[in-house]
Design a protein around this motif. Structure first.
Motif: not given
Length: 559
Positions: A111-118, A120
């Motif tokens: 599943e695609g990741k969020t900008l915040e996760w990217i 981090q």
């Protein structure tokens, strides 16, 4: 059935004998033609290289063959393989993170990741790789990052965000990008005093600009002069991109030595190397190894006399050398050092110039300009396929699709900097470079400056029997400096940028300490000594370095 007479037999023998004589004549003619061709090529090579260098080439080749035969012995091969494996592992350990705690992304996430996760995860990667993403801002590096300041970074990011999906391959879809690219070329042509009718194109960097120039002269010479076995003449200090372009384009290269004092290419040797297959000459302003300028006027006179191209590589000089004269720095210092001589299109005989906007132009990485004296010459750079089933295909350079966002960033930076901004950066960088060069000349007797570098690069070698310049470079590395090790002669250079300008005094102090360390306790184990020392230590050295370089490239792609 008519009978065969003695006269018929005699006539037949004479006919066949004449035929055999004709075949023998053809074979003899073909043999002498091939022999003549090889003799002409050998004579041209001998003229270009000279007797001494040609004998050295033969000696080097024989030595390499002997060493390679020795390396095939089982015991020797096993020992060398063990040492090479150890060196390759060391390279890999320095580049590729190890350990169970390292997070690896070797397949697409379910599943695609969020900008915040990217963001981090990017922070985590920086930590795993040994430091913050902006460690380069410390300024202790040679070239590499031509940072114009945080304000310029914001401008580049804004331009990129606005045009992030643009592609100049489709000018009707992205007309603003087409306009910006044309204006960037026009501004560079004006900087380099392009005459009326001059033209240019953008590329992805200096290497592509140079390769495009090489391709242009090859196709021009084939079309206009009928040259099918092209040759080019380059100084030994010219950028490796010329050899790369020649390798890609099937062109023979004659490499000419430079004067040991001036670091300029030997004009007499260039003249001797010119023949009917010569398509282009090369000069640098400035060259990468030691930052010196070739005698462009003398090269231009030869190019004009023999009706061949002259490409001036200003990729590194970029937005420094055109501003030296208006900044009052072109005449050098009071002692006549660091003088810049004419180098641009104002010199008749200069037919093309390459300039990297992503160096001292402070544009985003991936932008450069190649310029020609005429639009007619530029057309030989193009690739056009009118009969492709997918439609008419035409592109100005190697790339098809190109990132229009980089063009937008380049245009924005040039507009923001303006003439005054580039004048100021030129003064700061060049004066800082000359401060270092003066300090080496006046205060560090173990070292000497190579030539009289007029712009932003200074290289130093050792004149002390107990000081190895590469050892000095490795000692500077221990103090956090990322400098460039060079060969022929063994030396080290720094290309100053705006980041290094505030650190000039620290550089000089560290250099003095490094010289003392190299004199008193040389380690012989630093990366500069290991790589460049190996390259010059034996006949097979270059082959070993090539293997290590290939191992380095392999490690670059190891996840």
């Amino acid at each position: 059935m008519p009978s065969t007479t003695i006269s018929d037999v005699r006539n037949a023998v004479q006919q066949y004998g004449a035929l055999f004589l004709t075949l023998d004549s053809v074979k003899s003619a073909l043999f002498y033609y091939v022999l003549w061709n090889y003799a002409v090529k050998a004579q041209r090579h001998l003229r270009a290289r000279g007797i001494t260098e040609s004998l050295k080439d033969i000696q080097r080749w024989v030595s390499q063959q002997i060493v390679r035969l020795v390396l095939r012995l089982p015991s020797t091969r096993q020992k060398v393989a063990s040492q090479m494996d150890k060196a390759k592992l060391d390279i890999e350990n320095r580049l590729v993170p190890k350990g169970a705690n390292v997070t690896r992304h070797l397949a697409l996430p379910s599943e695609g990741k969020t900008l915040e996760w990217i963001l981090q995860e990017m922070d985590k990667m920086d930590t795993e790789m040994g430091g913050p993403a902006e460690a380069w801002k410390q300024g202790k590096l040679s070239g590499a990052v031509y940072h114009g300041g945080d304000d310029l970074s914001k401008i580049i990011v804004a331009a990129y965000a606005r045009y992030c999906v643009s592609n100049p391959l489709h000018p009707e879809v992205f007309p603003a990008i087409r306009k910006m690219e044309a204006e960037i070329v026009a501004m560079c042509l004006k900087m380099y005093r392009g005459p009326e009718g001059s033209a240019g194109a953008m590329t992805s960097g200096g290497t592509e600009s140079i390769i495009m120039a090489v391709k242009t002269y090859r196709d021009w010479a084939r079309d206009v002069k009928g040259i099918k076995e092209p040759e080019m003449i380059v100084p030994i200090t010219a950028h490796a991109a010329f050899d790369k372009g020649a390798s890609y384009m099937g062109i023979k290269v004659h490499t000419i030595p430079v004067n040991s004092a001036t670091r300029q290419v030997d004009i007499k040797r260039v003249r001797r190397a010119i023949n009917t297959n010569t398509i282009m000459l090369v000069g640098s302003c400035i060259n990468f190894p030691d930052g010196n300028e070739d005698d462009i006027e003398a090269l231009a006179a030869l190019a004009k006399k023999y009706n061949i191209g002259l490409h001036v590589d200003c990729c590194l000089g970029s937005f420094i050398v055109p501003f030296l004269e208006p900044a009052g720095l072109a005449q050098g210092d009071s002692k006549g050092r660091y003088r810049l001589k004419p180098f641009d299109f104002s010199v008749e005989g200069v037919t093309s110039i390459s300039c990297d906007t992503h160096k001292y132009g402070f544009a985003p990485k991936g932008t450069s300009v190649v310029m020609y004296r005429s639009a007619e010459l530029r057309r030989y750079q193009y690739y056009v396929n009118p009969s492709w089933p997918g439609g008419v295909y035409a592109s100005p350079s190697i790339s098809g699709s190109r990132p229009g966002a980089l063009i937008a960033g380049c245009w924005a930076v040039m507009q923001h900097m303006g003439t005054e901004g580039y004048l100021q950066s030129c003064r700061e960088i060049v004066l800082a470079t000359r401060t270092i060069a003066d300090a080496i000349t006046n205060d560090i007797p173990e070292l000497y400056v190579l030539g009289d570098p007029p712009a932003s690069v200074v290289a130093f070698g050792s004149k002390h029997p107990n000081v190895d310049a590469l050892e000095v470079g490795d000692a500077m590395g221990k103090r956090g400096w990322h400098l460039n090790g060079l060969s022929e002669p063994k030396s080290v250079h720094i290309a100053l940028t705006k980041l290094t300008v505030p650190l000039v005094d620290q550089f000089i102090a560290d250099l003095k300490d490094s010289v003392r360390e190299a004199k008193v306790s040389p380690s012989g184990k630093g990366s500069m000594v290991a790589v460049y020392g190996l390259g010059n230590s034996s006949a097979v050295g270059p082959e070993m370095v090539s293997q290590l370089a290939s191992a380095f490239l392999d490690a670059m792609y190891k996840a």
